[in-house]
Design an enzyme around this catalytic site. Structure first.
Site, PDB file in Angstrom:
ATOM      1  N   GLY A 229       0.827  -1.205   0.000  1.00 50.42           N
ATOM      2  CA  GLY A 229       0.000   0.000   0.000  1.00 50.42           C
ATOM      3  C   GLY A 229       0.857   1.248   0.000  1.00 50.42           C
ATOM      4  O   GLY A 229       2.074   1.181  -0.207  1.00 50.42           O
ATOM      5  N   ASP A 230       0.180   2.369   0.260  1.00 47.99           N
ATOM      6  CA  ASP A 230       0.840   3.674   0.215  1.00 47.99           C
ATOM      7  C   ASP A 230       0.394   4.432   1.461  1.00 47.99           C
ATOM      8  O   ASP A 230      -0.811   4.670   1.639  1.00 47.99           O
ATOM      9  CB  ASP A 230       0.377   4.393  -1.069  1.00 47.99           C
ATOM     10  CG  ASP A 230       0.963   5.779  -1.204  1.00 47.99           C
ATOM     11  OD1 ASP A 230       1.550   6.288  -0.224  1.00 47.99           O
ATOM     12  OD2 ASP A 230       0.829   6.356  -2.290  1.00 47.99           O
ATOM     13  N   PHE A 231       1.348   4.779   2.308  1.00 47.74           N
ATOM     14  CA  PHE A 231       0.947   5.415   3.574  1.00 47.74           C
ATOM     15  C   PHE A 231       0.434   6.851   3.398  1.00 47.74           C
ATOM     16  O   PHE A 231       0.021   7.480   4.362  1.00 47.74           O
ATOM     17  CB  PHE A 231       2.014   5.288   4.662  1.00 47.74           C
ATOM     18  CG  PHE A 231       3.431   5.698   4.330  1.00 47.74           C
ATOM     19  CD1 PHE A 231       3.725   6.911   3.743  1.00 47.74           C
ATOM     20  CD2 PHE A 231       4.489   4.849   4.686  1.00 47.74           C
ATOM     21  CE1 PHE A 231       5.052   7.288   3.489  1.00 47.74           C
ATOM     22  CE2 PHE A 231       5.821   5.207   4.428  1.00 47.74           C
ATOM     23  CZ  PHE A 231       6.093   6.438   3.822  1.00 47.74           C
ATOM     24  N   HIS A 248      11.229  11.098   9.252  1.00 45.74           N
ATOM     25  CA  HIS A 248      12.432  11.897   8.957  1.00 45.74           C
ATOM     26  C   HIS A 248      12.709  12.018   7.453  1.00 45.74           C
ATOM     27  O   HIS A 248      13.490  12.865   7.049  1.00 45.74           O
ATOM     28  CB  HIS A 248      13.664  11.357   9.718  1.00 45.74           C
ATOM     29  CG  HIS A 248      14.335  10.171   9.122  1.00 45.74           C
ATOM     30  ND1 HIS A 248      15.641   9.823   9.444  1.00 45.74           N
ATOM     31  CD2 HIS A 248      13.910   9.236   8.229  1.00 45.74           C
ATOM     32  CE1 HIS A 248      15.967   8.734   8.769  1.00 45.74           C
ATOM     33  NE2 HIS A 248      14.948   8.361   8.032  1.00 45.74           N
TER      34      HIS A 248
HETATM   35  C1  LIG Z   1      13.953   4.797   5.756  1.00 48.01           C
HETATM   36  S1  LIG Z   1      13.084   3.347   5.354  1.00 48.01           S
HETATM   37  C2  LIG Z   1      12.643   2.734   6.954  1.00 48.01           C
HETATM   38  C3  LIG Z   1      12.271   1.286   6.918  1.00 48.01           C
HETATM   39  C4  LIG Z   1      11.967   0.681   8.301  1.00 48.01           C
HETATM   40  N1  LIG Z   1      10.893   1.343   8.995  1.00 48.01           N
HETATM   41  C5  LIG Z   1      13.227   0.685   9.137  1.00 48.01           C
HETATM   42  O1  LIG Z   1      13.364   1.514  10.043  1.00 48.01           O
HETATM   43  O2  LIG Z   1      14.114  -0.139   8.855  1.00 48.01           O
HETATM   44  C6  LIG Z   1      11.560   3.974   4.725  1.00 48.01           C
HETATM   45  C7  LIG Z   1      10.591   2.886   4.293  1.00 48.01           C
HETATM   46  O3  LIG Z   1       9.369   3.486   3.847  1.00 48.01           O
HETATM   47  C8  LIG Z   1       8.884   2.729   2.743  1.00 48.01           C
HETATM   48  N2  LIG Z   1       8.017   3.623   1.971  1.00 48.01           N
HETATM   49  C9  LIG Z   1       8.372   4.727   1.280  1.00 48.01           C
HETATM   50  N3  LIG Z   1       7.302   5.330   0.752  1.00 48.01           N
HETATM   51  C10 LIG Z   1       6.218   4.589   1.117  1.00 48.01           C
HETATM   52  C11 LIG Z   1       4.820   4.727   0.913  1.00 48.01           C
HETATM   53  N4  LIG Z   1       4.327   5.757   0.208  1.00 48.01           N
HETATM   54  N5  LIG Z   1       3.999   3.799   1.456  1.00 48.01           N
HETATM   55  C12 LIG Z   1       4.506   2.747   2.182  1.00 48.01           C
HETATM   56  N6  LIG Z   1       5.824   2.587   2.422  1.00 48.01           N
HETATM   57  C13 LIG Z   1       6.677   3.498   1.907  1.00 48.01           C
HETATM   58  C14 LIG Z   1      10.151   2.334   2.000  1.00 48.01           C
HETATM   59  O4  LIG Z   1       9.945   1.217   1.160  1.00 48.01           O
HETATM   60  C15 LIG Z   1      11.108   2.053   3.142  1.00 48.01           C
HETATM   61  O5  LIG Z   1      11.093   0.692   3.519  1.00 48.01           O
END
Ligand SMILES: C[S@@+](CC[C@H](N)C(=O)[O-])C[C@H]1O[C@@H](n2cnc3c(N)ncnc32)[C@H](O)[C@@H]1O
Length: 339
Positions: A229-231, A248
């Protein structure tokens, strides 16, 4: 040399150290050198690298405390070097490959211009991507990125366990890790609480990479589900949400959008745990202040102070409860309540 001069010199030559370490990882040194001293020529031949240059790199890695060198040019791993092996349980190899590899290295060179002009970030200047859109566009980079996140999580999941030890997750029915990567954090937290279920919400490419997921390896596959999905659009309903290294990456406006999406699915009284490096006040040397610079370079987000998180919560109908901090743990868990 004065203390100040030694300090500045040390900082100036910091890149020499991290690039030497990176070269060792990239060439596979730490997966070939073992516990028993092996001759530099044998190591060079195993790695198919130049024998003379190879010895000089091994010697430098020895000088950094990553290898141990004998007087007859034999090398073995030190405990620090072991952490750079691929199959070490707490391996930092993937972090080294991402952070000192050519992609991030190229982004960092733009820092003076980024600061002079107030953006755009180094990723955009170098590659044309605004932020994490890079992940969907470049599968090779995405694999390196997600491996690094999981590698960091091996350390950070333990931090979050400590931070949440008083709150615990046993009182919740369903925990959702929003942008939870391969699920290391969620699976760690749910391992010892058999009545709690969990969902990792992630981009489709991460959900599809089933062989990377942690639920089977941690014995929680009957309780943890991965959902694509997409947050910015929708998150699954839950009574507790985790956001580790998510906010962040994004601007304040985007953070409010993410939090508001969560708030739409979260019942009143649901909890939110924002796990980030919270920026302390002046006089405190903290990784958060350097990670904040990395955010200028790599995305449009920032590291924030506690009061900046409190402001974001209020704009999205959450109320700050408390910030969990533990001596010796650089990460904080900023807890909020859905109101
Ligand atoms: C900086 S990483 C952090 C991952 C994890 N929470 C961690 O701390 O290891 C950011 C995560 O957000 C996910 N992400 C980015 N945009 C997203 C979106 N629109 N919807 C869902 N997930 C998303 C990426 O795939 C990535 O795994």
């Amino acid at each position: 040399m004065s203390d100040a001069k030694a300090h500045v010199t040390d900082l100036i030559f910091g890149r020499w150290r991290s690039q030497t370490l990176y070269a060792g990882v990239e060439l596979g040194v730490f997966d070939v050198v073992g516990d028993h001293p092996t001759h530099a020529v044998e190591i060079a031949d195993l790695l198919d690298i130049d024998r003379g240059y190879g010895y000089r790199l091994l010697r430098a890695l020895g000088s950094l405390g990553l290898l141990s060198e004998t007087s007859d040019r034999r090398f073995s791993l030190t405990p620090a070097g072991e952490l750079l092996q691929e199959d070490h349980p707490e391996s930092l190899q993937a972090v080294a490959l991402l952070e000192e590899g050519p992609t991030h290295y190229a982004m960092w060179k733009h820092l003076p211009d980024i600061v002079r002009e107030g953006g755009p970030n180094g990723r955009q200047r170098e590659f044309g991507y605004t932020g994490l859109d890079h992940l969907e566009a470049d599968p090779e980079y995405a694999a390196r990125f997600h491996d690094s996140m999981t590698s960091l999580s091996r350390m950070e999941s333990a931090w979050v366990e400590v931070l949440l030890s008083e709150v615990g997750v046993s009182g919740f029915d369903h925990v959702c890790d929003v942008g939870g990567g391969h699920g290391h954090l969620l699976c760690t937290l749910l391992q010892d609480v058999p009545d709690v279920e969990g969902t990792v919400l992630e981009l489709p490419s991460v959900v599809d990479a089933e062989d990377q997921h942690w639920h089977e390896r941690m014995g929680v596959s009957d309780r943890v589900t991965f959902v694509a999905g997409d947050f910015f659009e929708e998150v699954p309903p839950a009574d507790a949400y985790l956001l580790k290294h998510i906010l962040h990456d994004w601007t304040d406006e985007e953070c409010v959008e993410i939090l508001s999406t969560i708030r739409e699915s979260a019942p009143v009284d649901a909890r939110l745990f924002v796990c980030e490096l919270v920026v302390p006040g002046p006089g405190h040397s903290h990784l958060a202040k350097l990670m904040d610079v990395h955010m200028m370079v790599s995305a449009n987000g920032r590291e924030r102070t506690e009061s900046e998180y409190v402001d974001l919560f209020e704009t999205a109908d959450f109320e700050h409860v408390e910030t969990h901090q533990v001596e010796g743990v650089p990460m904080s868990a900023v807890e909020a309540l859905a109101v």
